[in-house]
Design a protein around this motif. Structure first.
Motif, PDB file in Angstrom:
ATOM      1  N   GLY A  92       0.862  -0.915   0.109  1.00  0.00           N
ATOM      2  CA  GLY A  92       0.295   0.035  -0.845  1.00  0.00           C
ATOM      3  C   GLY A  92       0.432   1.178   0.340  1.00  0.00           C
ATOM      4  O   GLY A  92       0.344   2.258  -0.187  1.00  0.00           O
ATOM      5  N   GLN A  93       1.964   1.461   0.223  1.00  0.00           N
ATOM      6  CA  GLN A  93       3.426   2.301   0.110  1.00  0.00           C
ATOM      7  C   GLN A  93       2.854   3.019  -1.480  1.00  0.00           C
ATOM      8  O   GLN A  93       2.923   2.233  -2.826  1.00  0.00           O
ATOM      9  CB  GLN A  93       4.197   2.167   0.800  1.00  0.00           C
ATOM     10  N   LEU A  94       2.466   4.781  -1.113  1.00  0.00           N
ATOM     11  CA  LEU A  94       2.795   5.364  -2.772  1.00  0.00           C
ATOM     12  C   LEU A  94       4.152   5.011  -2.531  1.00  0.00           C
ATOM     13  O   LEU A  94       5.144   6.054  -2.396  1.00  0.00           O
ATOM     14  CB  LEU A  94       2.455   6.527  -1.835  1.00  0.00           C
ATOM     15  N   LEU A  95       4.094   4.651  -4.522  1.00  0.00           N
ATOM     16  CA  LEU A  95       5.907   4.587  -5.420  1.00  0.00           C
ATOM     17  C   LEU A  95       5.760   5.953  -6.024  1.00  0.00           C
ATOM     18  O   LEU A  95       6.775   6.476  -5.858  1.00  0.00           O
ATOM     19  CB  LEU A  95       5.904   3.318  -5.859  1.00  0.00           C
ATOM     20  N   ALA A  96       4.466   6.224  -7.106  1.00  0.00           N
ATOM     21  CA  ALA A  96       5.067   6.782  -7.916  1.00  0.00           C
ATOM     22  C   ALA A  96       3.076   7.879  -8.196  1.00  0.00           C
ATOM     23  O   ALA A  96       1.959   7.195  -8.074  1.00  0.00           O
ATOM     24  CB  ALA A  96       5.368   6.532  -9.161  1.00  0.00           C
ATOM     25  N   GLN A  97       3.513   9.240  -8.968  1.00  0.00           N
ATOM     26  CA  GLN A  97       2.029   9.960  -8.618  1.00  0.00           C
ATOM     27  C   GLN A  97       2.282  10.741 -10.261  1.00  0.00           C
ATOM     28  O   GLN A  97       3.083  11.270 -10.830  1.00  0.00           O
ATOM     29  CB  GLN A  97       1.996  10.887  -7.763  1.00  0.00           C
ATOM     30  N   LEU A  98       0.746  10.457 -10.719  1.00  0.00           N
ATOM     31  CA  LEU A  98       0.769  10.619 -11.957  1.00  0.00           C
ATOM     32  C   LEU A  98      -0.090  12.551 -11.835  1.00  0.00           C
ATOM     33  O   LEU A  98      -0.828  12.862 -10.880  1.00  0.00           O
ATOM     34  CB  LEU A  98      -0.141  10.343 -13.171  1.00  0.00           C
ATOM     35  N   GLU A  99      -0.379  13.478 -12.782  1.00  0.00           N
ATOM     36  CA  GLU A  99      -0.758  14.169 -12.800  1.00  0.00           C
ATOM     37  C   GLU A  99      -2.526  13.965 -13.051  1.00  0.00           C
ATOM     38  O   GLU A  99      -3.220  14.156 -14.020  1.00  0.00           O
ATOM     39  CB  GLU A  99      -0.276  16.041 -13.969  1.00  0.00           C
ATOM     40  N   PRO A 100      -3.516  14.308 -11.607  1.00  0.00           N
ATOM     41  CA  PRO A 100      -4.549  13.893 -11.630  1.00  0.00           C
ATOM     42  C   PRO A 100      -5.563  15.289 -12.195  1.00  0.00           C
ATOM     43  O   PRO A 100      -6.632  14.872 -12.323  1.00  0.00           O
ATOM     44  CB  PRO A 100      -4.750  13.947 -10.382  1.00  0.00           C
ATOM     45  N   GLN A 101      -5.068  15.978 -12.884  1.00  0.00           N
ATOM     46  CA  GLN A 101      -6.492  17.248 -13.513  1.00  0.00           C
ATOM     47  C   GLN A 101      -7.725  17.203 -14.045  1.00  0.00           C
ATOM     48  O   GLN A 101      -8.384  16.960 -14.049  1.00  0.00           O
ATOM     49  CB  GLN A 101      -5.105  17.929 -14.095  1.00  0.00           C
ATOM     50  N   ASN A 102      -7.245  15.515 -15.494  1.00  0.00           N
ATOM     51  CA  ASN A 102      -7.786  15.432 -16.562  1.00  0.00           C
ATOM     52  C   ASN A 102      -9.166  14.499 -15.745  1.00  0.00           C
ATOM     53  O   ASN A 102     -10.304  14.903 -15.756  1.00  0.00           O
ATOM     54  CB  ASN A 102      -7.112  14.953 -17.496  1.00  0.00           C
ATOM     55  N   GLU A 103      -7.911  13.537 -14.404  1.00  0.00           N
ATOM     56  CA  GLU A 103      -8.769  12.828 -14.524  1.00  0.00           C
ATOM     57  C   GLU A 103      -9.822  12.832 -12.938  1.00  0.00           C
ATOM     58  O   GLU A 103     -11.224  12.670 -12.680  1.00  0.00           O
ATOM     59  CB  GLU A 103      -8.146  11.945 -13.744  1.00  0.00           C
ATOM     60  N   LEU A 104      -9.494  14.326 -12.756  1.00  0.00           N
ATOM     61  CA  LEU A 104     -10.038  14.947 -11.582  1.00  0.00           C
ATOM     62  C   LEU A 104     -10.892  15.404 -12.655  1.00  0.00           C
ATOM     63  O   LEU A 104     -13.120  15.900 -11.672  1.00  0.00           O
ATOM     64  CB  LEU A 104      -9.403  16.308 -10.700  1.00  0.00           C
ATOM     65  N   SER A 105     -11.151  16.479 -12.965  1.00  0.00           N
ATOM     66  CA  SER A 105     -12.257  16.735 -13.913  1.00  0.00           C
ATOM     67  C   SER A 105     -13.001  16.057 -14.559  1.00  0.00           C
ATOM     68  O   SER A 105     -14.472  16.440 -14.542  1.00  0.00           O
ATOM     69  CB  SER A 105     -12.410  17.414 -15.622  1.00  0.00           C
ATOM     70  N   THR A 106     -12.753  15.034 -14.454  1.00  0.00           N
ATOM     71  CA  THR A 106     -14.221  14.044 -15.193  1.00  0.00           C
ATOM     72  C   THR A 106     -14.241  13.799 -14.187  1.00  0.00           C
ATOM     73  O   THR A 106     -15.547  13.620 -14.126  1.00  0.00           O
ATOM     74  CB  THR A 106     -13.000  12.326 -15.470  1.00  0.00           C
TER      75      THR A 106
END
Length: 367
Positions: A92-106
């Protein structure tokens, strides 16, 4: 011309010299006869066929028994990559993250669509209830009531579709975060923050903490001749005292197209902590090569530019030279493939002073 006369004194001296020379020659002849007649002492061994274990050694590396590459399910621009080579991670440890702007808009759009669908469903339900009451009192037609029923069902379906879209939008937002699915150690990392990555592209490779394998590249001949349940002794190349035992867990179904060798995975039993991932190791397997003839290395000589031994005839104690074929040898022992049979007697000490047909005296046999 008159010769010179020999005086009596000179005649006596010549006679004594002749007698002395004859005595010396006689003594030499007796010594030669004694040397030729006396057998030369040697040591021997009796040939026996023994079961031989032939060691096979290969060089390989330590890898995790279960290693998995983790990646994003969607494409996007990498916002952060916290994976560091050699770090231990927990489930469950966070390894990496993408920019979530498009997904948050959706996600916001899905929430708005659900709210609108729920409003239409409320209106359709109220209209249905009114038509149901009016129909019971006789103030409306059956057609109007059926139309209200159909509108309510359509509104209900739209709400369910909006809920599914909202759930999918939540999933897309969660897909912008990459988390470890099991505890382990990071053995490789991928792109850095700021890069655009594709779905399925390796971001990190995690070796799970549930076993270690020793990986070897083995020729096809060895794979075919290896026993079904062979035990392998694995040791560190830089420190042979650190060892572990294991058994063959998996053999590649296809040979490497370049080296034409097969990858063999050996599952290790309780490997020591010093056998870290990526460490270079040696694997040793002992396989039976069948009955062989072994003789001490001191018995080997060279005759006619070929390896040879001196064989003793037990009835006459006379030696004869015999060329042999050598399978392998070391400083103490020689394995003979052809030229000797079980029960024959071979000289092991004194071989350099022998000649064909010479009689010997056996001092003792070596085991």
């Amino acid at each position: 011309m008159r010769g010179r006369r020999t005086t009596p004194r000179q005649a006596i001296a010549l006679t004594l010299m002749a007698v002395a020379s004859a005595s010396i020659l006689a003594a030499c002849d007796r010594q030669v006869e004694t040397t030729k007649s006396s057998p030369r002492p040697v040591r021997t061994t009796t040939i026996e066929k023994r079961e031989s274990l032939m060691p096979l050694t290969f060089t390989g590396r330590i890898e995790a028994e279960d290693e998995v590459s983790v990646a994003f399910r969607i494409s996007g621009r990498l916002l952060a990559n916290e994976a560091r080579l050699g770090d231990r991670v927990e489930a469950g440890q966070l390894l990496a993250q993408l920019e979530p702007q498009n997904e948050l808009s959706t996600l916001r759009q899905a929430k708005a669509a659900l709210s609108a669908a729920q409003g239409q469903l409320t209106q359709a339900r109220n209209h249905y209830e009114r038509q149901e009451t009016l129909l019971a009192q006789g103030w409306t037609t059956r057609a109007s009531f059926e139309a209200a029923t159909q509108a309510r069902q359509t509104a209900q379906s739209q709400v369910e579709a909006a809920e599914a879209q909202l759930s999918s939008a939540h999933d897309l937002v969660s897909f912008t975060e990459l988390r470890a699915d099991a505890p382990g150690k990071i053995t490789a990392t991928g792109p850095s923050a700021g890069e655009v990555v594709q779905a399925g592209q390796m971001i990190a490779r995690i070796a799970r903490q549930d076993g270690r394998d020793a990986i070897f590249d083995v020729p096809a001949q060895m794979v075919r001749s290896a026993p079904a349940d062979v035990q392998v002794t694995v040791s560190l190349t830089d420190d042979p005292k650190i060892t572990a035992r294991g058994r063959i867990r998996q053999i590649a179904a296809q040979a490497d197209p370049v080296t034409r060798t097969f990858e063999v995975k050996v599952g290790l039993t309780e490997p020591p902590a010093a056998m870290r991932l990526g460490a270079t190791v040696n694997g040793r397997v002992e396989t039976s090569s069948g009955p062989v003839i072994d003789i001490p290395a001191t018995a080997l000589t060279r005759i006619n530019q070929q390896p040879a031994v001196w064989v003793v005839d037990p009835s006459t104690n006379v030696v004869s030279a015999r060329n042999v074929d050598i399978l392998r040898f070391d400083q103490a022992q020689v394995i003979v493939s052809q030229g000797l049979d079980a029960g024959e007697i071979v000289v092991t000490a004194g071989v350099q002073a022998l000649h064909p047909g010479q009689k010997v005296r056996v001092l003792g046999s070596e085991p």
